[in-house]
Design a protein around this motif. Structure first.
Motif, PDB file in Angstrom:
ATOM      1  N   ALA A  46      -4.879  75.672  14.524  1.00 13.24           N
ATOM      2  CA  ALA A  46      -3.903  74.851  15.242  1.00 13.24           C
ATOM      3  C   ALA A  46      -4.253  74.758  16.722  1.00 13.24           C
ATOM      4  O   ALA A  46      -4.210  73.672  17.315  1.00 13.24           O
ATOM      5  CB  ALA A  46      -2.501  75.428  15.059  1.00 13.24           C
ATOM      6  N   HIS A  47      -4.632  75.869  17.323  1.00 11.81           N
ATOM      7  CA  HIS A  47      -4.983  75.876  18.749  1.00 11.81           C
ATOM      8  C   HIS A  47      -6.336  75.207  18.989  1.00 11.81           C
ATOM      9  O   HIS A  47      -6.485  74.416  19.926  1.00 11.81           O
ATOM     10  CB  HIS A  47      -4.991  77.303  19.299  1.00 11.81           C
ATOM     11  N   LEU A  48      -7.325  75.524  18.165  1.00 12.96           N
ATOM     12  CA  LEU A  48      -8.659  74.943  18.337  1.00 12.96           C
ATOM     13  C   LEU A  48      -8.643  73.435  18.104  1.00 12.96           C
ATOM     14  O   LEU A  48      -9.384  72.691  18.748  1.00 12.96           O
ATOM     15  CB  LEU A  48      -9.657  75.601  17.383  1.00 12.96           C
ATOM     16  N   GLY A  49      -7.798  72.981  17.193  1.00 14.22           N
ATOM     17  CA  GLY A  49      -7.707  71.559  16.875  1.00 14.22           C
ATOM     18  C   GLY A  49      -7.356  70.693  18.076  1.00 14.22           C
ATOM     19  O   GLY A  49      -7.672  69.510  18.110  1.00 14.22           O
ATOM     20  N   GLN A  50      -6.729  71.293  19.079  1.00 13.42           N
ATOM     21  CA  GLN A  50      -6.324  70.555  20.275  1.00 13.42           C
ATOM     22  C   GLN A  50      -7.482  70.334  21.246  1.00 13.42           C
ATOM     23  O   GLN A  50      -7.342  69.583  22.206  1.00 13.42           O
ATOM     24  CB  GLN A  50      -5.217  71.318  20.998  1.00 13.42           C
ATOM     25  N   HIS A  51      -8.607  70.999  21.019  1.00  8.38           N
ATOM     26  CA  HIS A  51      -9.716  70.967  21.976  1.00  8.38           C
ATOM     27  C   HIS A  51     -11.045  70.512  21.370  1.00  8.38           C
ATOM     28  O   HIS A  51     -12.093  70.700  21.982  1.00  8.38           O
ATOM     29  CB  HIS A  51      -9.897  72.365  22.593  1.00  8.38           C
ATOM     30  N   VAL A  52     -11.008  69.923  20.195  1.00  4.39           N
ATOM     31  CA  VAL A  52     -12.242  69.482  19.537  1.00  4.39           C
ATOM     32  C   VAL A  52     -12.922  68.418  20.404  1.00  4.39           C
ATOM     33  O   VAL A  52     -12.268  67.454  20.818  1.00  4.39           O
ATOM     34  CB  VAL A  52     -11.957  68.917  18.127  1.00  4.39           C
ATOM     35  N   PRO A  53     -14.199  68.601  20.714  1.00  7.68           N
ATOM     36  CA  PRO A  53     -14.886  67.607  21.550  1.00  7.68           C
ATOM     37  C   PRO A  53     -15.003  66.258  20.839  1.00  7.68           C
ATOM     38  O   PRO A  53     -15.044  66.195  19.612  1.00  7.68           O
ATOM     39  CB  PRO A  53     -16.266  68.225  21.788  1.00  7.68           C
ATOM     40  N   GLU A  54     -15.038  65.186  21.643  1.00  6.40           N
ATOM     41  CA  GLU A  54     -15.182  63.840  21.082  1.00  6.40           C
ATOM     42  C   GLU A  54     -16.445  63.716  20.249  1.00  6.40           C
ATOM     43  O   GLU A  54     -16.451  63.110  19.193  1.00  6.40           O
ATOM     44  CB  GLU A  54     -15.231  62.807  22.207  1.00  6.40           C
ATOM     45  N   ASN A  55     -17.530  64.280  20.763  1.00 11.62           N
ATOM     46  CA  ASN A  55     -18.809  64.238  20.062  1.00 11.62           C
ATOM     47  C   ASN A  55     -19.158  65.630  19.559  1.00 11.62           C
ATOM     48  O   ASN A  55     -19.215  66.577  20.339  1.00 11.62           O
ATOM     49  CB  ASN A  55     -19.914  63.730  21.004  1.00 11.62           C
ATOM     50  N   TYR A 103     -16.294  71.238  15.633  1.00 12.87           N
ATOM     51  CA  TYR A 103     -16.989  71.415  16.909  1.00 12.87           C
ATOM     52  C   TYR A 103     -18.496  71.179  16.726  1.00 12.87           C
ATOM     53  O   TYR A 103     -19.159  70.683  17.606  1.00 12.87           O
ATOM     54  CB  TYR A 103     -16.758  72.827  17.468  1.00 12.87           C
ATOM     55  N   TRP A 104     -18.993  71.612  15.580  1.00 14.52           N
ATOM     56  CA  TRP A 104     -20.406  71.468  15.228  1.00 14.52           C
ATOM     57  C   TRP A 104     -20.489  71.409  13.714  1.00 14.52           C
ATOM     58  O   TRP A 104     -19.524  71.708  13.015  1.00 14.52           O
ATOM     59  CB  TRP A 104     -21.227  72.641  15.761  1.00 14.52           C
ATOM     60  N   LYS A 105     -21.651  71.013  13.213  1.00 15.48           N
ATOM     61  CA  LYS A 105     -21.819  70.929  11.751  1.00 15.48           C
ATOM     62  C   LYS A 105     -21.889  72.318  11.140  1.00 15.48           C
ATOM     63  O   LYS A 105     -21.360  72.566  10.066  1.00 15.48           O
ATOM     64  CB  LYS A 105     -23.076  70.123  11.427  1.00 15.48           C
ATOM     65  N   ASP A 106     -22.577  73.231  11.847  1.00 15.48           N
ATOM     66  CA  ASP A 106     -22.776  74.575  11.331  1.00 15.48           C
ATOM     67  C   ASP A 106     -22.862  75.535  12.505  1.00 15.48           C
ATOM     68  O   ASP A 106     -23.491  75.217  13.513  1.00 15.48           O
ATOM     69  CB  ASP A 106     -24.076  74.604  10.523  1.00 15.48           C
ATOM     70  N   ASP A 107     -22.253  76.704  12.381  1.00 20.79           N
ATOM     71  CA  ASP A 107     -22.286  77.653  13.505  1.00 20.79           C
ATOM     72  C   ASP A 107     -23.675  78.273  13.705  1.00 20.79           C
ATOM     73  O   ASP A 107     -23.891  79.023  14.649  1.00 20.79           O
ATOM     74  CB  ASP A 107     -21.196  78.714  13.422  1.00 20.79           C
ATOM     75  N   ALA A 108     -24.625  77.894  12.867  1.00 20.68           N
ATOM     76  CA  ALA A 108     -26.014  78.314  13.099  1.00 20.68           C
ATOM     77  C   ALA A 108     -26.555  77.676  14.377  1.00 20.68           C
ATOM     78  O   ALA A 108     -27.548  78.151  14.934  1.00 20.68           O
ATOM     79  CB  ALA A 108     -26.894  77.927  11.915  1.00 20.68           C
ATOM     80  N   LEU A 109     -25.899  76.621  14.866  1.00 22.50           N
ATOM     81  CA  LEU A 109     -26.306  75.977  16.124  1.00 22.50           C
ATOM     82  C   LEU A 109     -26.058  76.879  17.325  1.00 22.50           C
ATOM     83  O   LEU A 109     -26.601  76.647  18.396  1.00 22.50           O
ATOM     84  CB  LEU A 109     -25.550  74.658  16.319  1.00 22.50           C
ATOM     85  N   VAL A 110     -25.230  77.911  17.145  1.00 22.97           N
ATOM     86  CA  VAL A 110     -24.965  78.854  18.234  1.00 22.97           C
ATOM     87  C   VAL A 110     -26.178  79.773  18.345  1.00 22.97           C
ATOM     88  O   VAL A 110     -26.382  80.659  17.525  1.00 22.97           O
ATOM     89  CB  VAL A 110     -23.675  79.667  18.000  1.00 22.97           C
ATOM     90  N   VAL A 111     -26.996  79.535  19.366  1.00 23.04           N
ATOM     91  CA  VAL A 111     -28.224  80.311  19.547  1.00 23.04           C
ATOM     92  C   VAL A 111     -28.090  81.351  20.646  1.00 23.04           C
ATOM     93  O   VAL A 111     -28.939  82.230  20.787  1.00 23.04           O
ATOM     94  CB  VAL A 111     -29.434  79.397  19.832  1.00 23.04           C
ATOM     95  N   SER A 112     -27.026  81.247  21.431  1.00 23.12           N
ATOM     96  CA  SER A 112     -26.765  82.204  22.502  1.00 23.12           C
ATOM     97  C   SER A 112     -25.267  82.458  22.526  1.00 23.12           C
ATOM     98  O   SER A 112     -24.472  81.509  22.473  1.00 23.12           O
ATOM     99  CB  SER A 112     -27.230  81.635  23.844  1.00 23.12           C
ATOM    100  N   GLU A 113     -24.912  83.732  22.573  1.00 27.68           N
ATOM    101  CA  GLU A 113     -23.499  84.100  22.529  1.00 27.68           C
ATOM    102  C   GLU A 113     -23.194  85.150  23.583  1.00 27.68           C
ATOM    103  O   GLU A 113     -23.900  86.152  23.682  1.00 27.68           O
ATOM    104  CB  GLU A 113     -23.180  84.681  21.146  1.00 27.68           C
ATOM    105  N   ILE A 114     -22.140  84.901  24.332  1.00 30.21           N
ATOM    106  CA  ILE A 114     -21.648  85.882  25.295  1.00 30.21           C
ATOM    107  C   ILE A 114     -20.198  86.144  24.907  1.00 30.21           C
ATOM    108  O   ILE A 114     -19.379  85.220  24.905  1.00 30.21           O
ATOM    109  CB  ILE A 114     -21.736  85.350  26.743  1.00 30.21           C
ATOM    110  N   VAL A 115     -19.911  87.379  24.533  1.00 29.16           N
ATOM    111  CA  VAL A 115     -18.575  87.732  24.061  1.00 29.16           C
ATOM    112  C   VAL A 115     -18.083  88.938  24.840  1.00 29.16           C
ATOM    113  O   VAL A 115     -18.798  89.940  24.948  1.00 29.16           O
ATOM    114  CB  VAL A 115     -18.587  88.078  22.555  1.00 29.16           C
TER     115      VAL A 115
END
Length: 132
Positions: A46-55, A103-115
């Motif tokens: 619900a929260h993430l749905g409000q911020h989905v990028p246009e592309n 947000y993306w097709k697959d979270d495998a596109l995340v190649v760098s993560e800072i948490v």
């Protein structure tokens, strides 16, 4: 392309993707999500749905996430939270929800993560996605 936002949450979801359950039906294992995990997924969606990028992101991205938990005990605003839940467990459910939201097709596109995890006066989740 950069997507950046903060989702204020009274209670930051701490249930993790690893809390899926298994039962045996007709001799075969069947995995399912307990109610607490379903509720956390629904809240994040619900929260993430409000911020989905246009592309939708189609190439490598850097994902920065700051988990901000309500200040308790002797902790101070901005202090790192070094207790459970583990960041890797938190990230799995979040990234799955971001994938489901588009947000993306697959979270495998995340190649760098800072948490990072913090104690904060305003609890929630800060997210920044950057095409790299």
């Amino acid at each position: 392309m950069i997507t950046e936002f903060f989702m204020p949450l009274k209670k930051v979801p701490t249930v993790t993707h690893q809390q899926k359950k298994v039962t045996v039906v007709n001799g075969k294992p069947v995995f399912y999500e307990p109610e607490e995990l379903k509720a956390a997924r629904s809240k994040l969606m619900a929260h993430l749905g409000q911020h989905v990028p246009e592309n939708q992101y189609k190439h490598s991205v850097r994902l920065m996430v700051k988990w901000c938990f309500p200040v308790t005990g002797n902790h101070k605003h901005g202090e790192y939270k070094y207790t459970k839940p583990d960041t890797d467990n938190l990230q799995k459910l979040l990234k799955d929800c971001m994938t489901d939201c588009g947000y993306w097709k697959d979270d495998a596109l995340v190649v760098s993560e800072i948490v990072e995890k913090f104690w904060a006066e305003t609890p929630g989740i800060y997210i920044k996605i950057e095409a790299i």
